[in-house]
Design a protein around this motif. Structure first.
Motif, mmCIF file in Angstrom:
data_model
loop_
_atom_site.group_PDB
_atom_site.id
_atom_site.type_symbol
_atom_site.label_atom_id
_atom_site.label_comp_id
_atom_site.label_asym_id
_atom_site.label_seq_id
_atom_site.Cartn_x
_atom_site.Cartn_y
_atom_site.Cartn_z
ATOM 1 N N VAL A 141 4.529 1.092 5.139
ATOM 2 C CA VAL A 141 3.430 0.185 4.783
ATOM 3 C C VAL A 141 3.974 -1.036 4.055
ATOM 4 C CG1 VAL A 141 1.439 -0.075 3.250
ATOM 5 C CG2 VAL A 141 1.605 1.925 4.748
ATOM 6 N N ARG A 142 4.821 -0.804 3.051
ATOM 7 C CA ARG A 142 5.373 -1.923 2.296
ATOM 8 C C ARG A 142 6.107 -2.898 3.209
ATOM 9 N NH1 ARG A 142 9.865 -4.006 0.697
ATOM 10 N NH2 ARG A 142 10.014 -5.117 -1.297
ATOM 11 N N ASP A 143 6.892 -2.365 4.132
ATOM 12 C CA ASP A 143 7.682 -3.221 5.011
ATOM 13 C C ASP A 143 6.822 -4.000 6.004
ATOM 14 O OD1 ASP A 143 9.947 -2.369 3.737
ATOM 15 O OD2 ASP A 143 10.511 -0.918 5.284
ATOM 16 N N ARG A 144 5.633 -3.492 6.305
ATOM 17 C CA ARG A 144 4.765 -4.177 7.264
ATOM 18 C C ARG A 144 3.867 -5.214 6.589
ATOM 19 N NH1 ARG A 144 7.834 -2.784 9.729
ATOM 20 N NH2 ARG A 144 7.963 -5.038 9.962
ATOM 21 N N LEU A 145 3.747 -5.152 5.263
ATOM 22 C CA LEU A 145 2.922 -6.118 4.539
ATOM 23 C C LEU A 145 3.667 -7.430 4.336
ATOM 24 C CD1 LEU A 145 1.265 -3.981 1.717
ATOM 25 C CD2 LEU A 145 0.050 -5.245 3.499
ATOM 26 N N LYS A 146 2.945 -8.518 4.437
ATOM 27 C CA LYS A 146 3.478 -9.800 4.006
ATOM 28 C C LYS A 146 3.628 -9.772 2.484
ATOM 29 C CE LYS A 146 0.991 -12.314 7.658
ATOM 30 N NZ LYS A 146 -0.062 -13.342 7.929
ATOM 31 N N VAL A 147 4.504 -10.596 1.943
ATOM 32 C CA VAL A 147 4.596 -10.707 0.483
ATOM 33 C C VAL A 147 3.234 -11.154 -0.047
ATOM 34 C CG1 VAL A 147 5.666 -11.937 -1.424
ATOM 35 C CG2 VAL A 147 7.056 -11.233 0.533
ATOM 36 N N GLY A 148 2.697 -10.403 -1.004
ATOM 37 C CA GLY A 148 1.357 -10.669 -1.513
ATOM 38 C C GLY A 148 0.264 -9.955 -0.750
ATOM 39 N N GLY A 149 0.645 -9.284 0.348
ATOM 40 C CA GLY A 149 -0.338 -8.538 1.138
ATOM 41 C C GLY A 149 -0.851 -7.316 0.399
ATOM 42 N N LYS A 150 -2.007 -6.818 0.813
ATOM 43 C CA LYS A 150 -2.672 -5.727 0.095
ATOM 44 C C LYS A 150 -2.713 -4.442 0.922
ATOM 45 C CE LYS A 150 -5.773 -8.885 -2.392
ATOM 46 N NZ LYS A 150 -7.187 -9.263 -2.641
ATOM 47 N N PHE A 151 -2.412 -3.336 0.254
ATOM 48 C CA PHE A 151 -2.578 -2.009 0.840
ATOM 49 C C PHE A 151 -3.847 -1.397 0.270
ATOM 50 C CE2 PHE A 151 -1.344 2.665 0.679
ATOM 51 C CZ PHE A 151 -1.775 2.908 1.984
ATOM 52 N N LEU A 152 -4.766 -1.013 1.130
ATOM 53 C CA LEU A 152 -6.065 -0.458 0.745
ATOM 54 C C LEU A 152 -6.074 1.032 1.077
ATOM 55 C CD1 LEU A 152 -8.165 -3.327 2.369
ATOM 56 C CD2 LEU A 152 -7.386 -3.190 -0.016
ATOM 57 N N SER A 153 -6.180 1.861 0.047
ATOM 58 C CA SER A 153 -6.018 3.308 0.216
ATOM 59 C C SER A 153 -7.191 4.061 -0.395
ATOM 60 C CB SER A 153 -4.708 3.751 -0.459
ATOM 61 O OG SER A 153 -4.505 5.134 -0.325
ATOM 62 N N HIS A 154 -7.620 5.128 0.290
ATOM 63 C CA HIS A 154 -8.782 5.927 -0.119
ATOM 64 C C HIS A 154 -8.421 7.391 0.148
ATOM 65 C CE1 HIS A 154 -13.397 6.672 0.690
ATOM 66 N NE2 HIS A 154 -12.885 7.523 -0.186
ATOM 67 N N GLU A 155 -8.220 8.180 -0.932
ATOM 68 C CA GLU A 155 -7.658 9.513 -0.777
ATOM 69 C C GLU A 155 -8.337 10.542 -1.680
ATOM 70 O OE1 GLU A 155 -5.545 10.309 1.514
ATOM 71 O OE2 GLU A 155 -4.947 8.312 2.188
ATOM 72 N N LEU A 156 -7.947 11.804 -1.479
ATOM 73 C CA LEU A 156 -8.416 12.889 -2.333
ATOM 74 C C LEU A 156 -7.667 12.869 -3.664
ATOM 75 C CD1 LEU A 156 -8.799 16.084 -0.091
ATOM 76 C CD2 LEU A 156 -10.598 14.972 -1.428
ATOM 77 N N LEU A 157 -8.390 13.190 -4.708
ATOM 78 C CA LEU A 157 -7.849 13.231 -6.063
ATOM 79 C C LEU A 157 -7.927 14.651 -6.593
ATOM 80 C CD1 LEU A 157 -6.965 11.602 -8.687
ATOM 81 C CD2 LEU A 157 -9.406 11.619 -9.264
ATOM 82 N N ALA A 158 -6.825 15.122 -7.181
ATOM 83 C CA ALA A 158 -6.808 16.421 -7.853
ATOM 84 C C ALA A 158 -6.737 16.195 -9.354
ATOM 85 C CB ALA A 158 -5.615 17.242 -7.387
ATOM 86 N N ARG A 159 -7.559 16.902 -10.108
ATOM 87 C CA ARG A 159 -7.570 16.717 -11.563
ATOM 88 C C ARG A 159 -6.852 17.845 -12.307
ATOM 89 N NH1 ARG A 159 -12.900 14.805 -10.180
ATOM 90 N NH2 ARG A 159 -13.064 12.560 -10.610
ATOM 91 N N ASP A 160 -6.984 19.075 -11.805
ATOM 92 C CA ASP A 160 -6.388 20.231 -12.485
ATOM 93 C C ASP A 160 -6.309 21.382 -11.487
ATOM 94 O OD1 ASP A 160 -5.289 21.772 -14.445
ATOM 95 O OD2 ASP A 160 -6.971 21.672 -15.831
ATOM 96 N N HIS A 161 -5.627 22.461 -11.909
ATOM 97 C CA HIS A 161 -5.493 23.658 -11.065
ATOM 98 C C HIS A 161 -5.012 23.279 -9.654
ATOM 99 C CE1 HIS A 161 -8.713 24.539 -14.086
ATOM 100 N NE2 HIS A 161 -7.903 25.566 -14.309
#
Length: 263
Positions: A141-161
């Motif tokens: 992803v980083r290599d495909r972004l232009k300098v200053g480009g944005k990565f938009l990510s939406h994922e599962l979050l674990a808090r504990d256990h």
């Protein structure tokens, strides 16, 4: 009511959870629902003519909607050749084949994509990868972004256990899900050379009736309920998923992150 057409070769007893939900007619399959995706789009602040890469673009629905709404160019990368063909047909039907392109490819081999992008969008993709897999995708992803480009990510979050949560998720959704804590998501992005500029967390209510209604609307929700009621295998799988989500509701959430490539 019409039942949702599912892939004829899909074994609903063993298929990944997101494919079971899609077979039931669910269109919003992200852990934070439509509202979390909208937050990502606000952070993006898309400009007409900019170029977006969507990872695992499936049948192309979100890529086509993005192009139509913001007048951006979208390239979707999808491993399944049949899905690529369907997505391309959908873009033609929408009159957007000049603006939306789908390519068959591997999200672990983004080095095969020659274009640089203003944005890369990935929703519910990284969670399903091992730590090494997450690092590999983020490096691409980083290599495909232009300098200053944005990565938009939406994922599962674990808090504990984390370990019991992970094991129960694997059993329910039949995918090797590895959600991270907020601190670990941030560290994983930083290790890949991506600087987080915005982030948000919230409860994971993917199968909560109120959120389903908000995400899908009255008519579509009624169709989903009909499909669940009349198809026992779908019903059993979704009830199992909902039970796990409810059991771990204190420890399971979603996270959205907007990160940039600095150099």
């Amino acid at each position: 009511m019409n039942q949702t057409t599912k892939q004829p070769d899909l074994n609903l007893k063993t298929a990944p959870g997101h494919l079971v939900l899609a077979a039931a007619g669910k269109t919003v399959l992200r852990p934070g629902g439509r509202a979390a995706t909208e937050q990502l789009f606000q952070w993006a602040n898309f400009k007409p003519g900019e170029i977006v890469l969507e990872l695992a673009s499936g049948l192309g629905n979100s890529a086509i909607a993005l192009a139509k709404r913001y007048n951006v160019e979208v390239v979707g990368i999808e491993k399944d050749a049949d899905r690529v063909e369907i997505a391309q047909a959908n873009a033609r039907s929408a009159g957007l084949d000049h603006q939306v392109q789908f390519i068959q490819g591997d999200i672990f081999r983004l080095d095969t994509v020659s274009t640089s992008f203003d944005y890369v969008l990935a929703e519910a993709i990284l969670t399903m990868q091992s730590p090494a897999g997450k690092a590999k995708i983020l490096s691409g992803v980083r290599d495909r972004l232009k300098v200053g480009g944005k990565f938009l990510s939406h994922e599962l979050l674990a808090r504990d256990h984390l370990e019991s949560l992970r094991q129960d998720l694997i059993q329910a959704i039949r995918v090797n899900a590895t959600p991270l804590t907020e601190a670990d998501w941030i560290d994983t992005f930083h290790q890949a050379g991506l600087t987080i500029t915005q982030q948000q967390t919230g409860a994971m209510r993917l199968l909560d009736p109120i959120q389903v209604l908000q995400d899908e609307g009255i008519v579509h929700t009624a169709q989903i309920v009909w499909n669940v009621m009349t198809q026992p295998v779908i019903r059993d799988r979704i009830l199992t998923m909902r039970q796990v989500f409810t059991q771990h509701q204190q420890d399971l959430g979603y996270i959205t992150l907007c990160a940039t490539r600095e150099l």
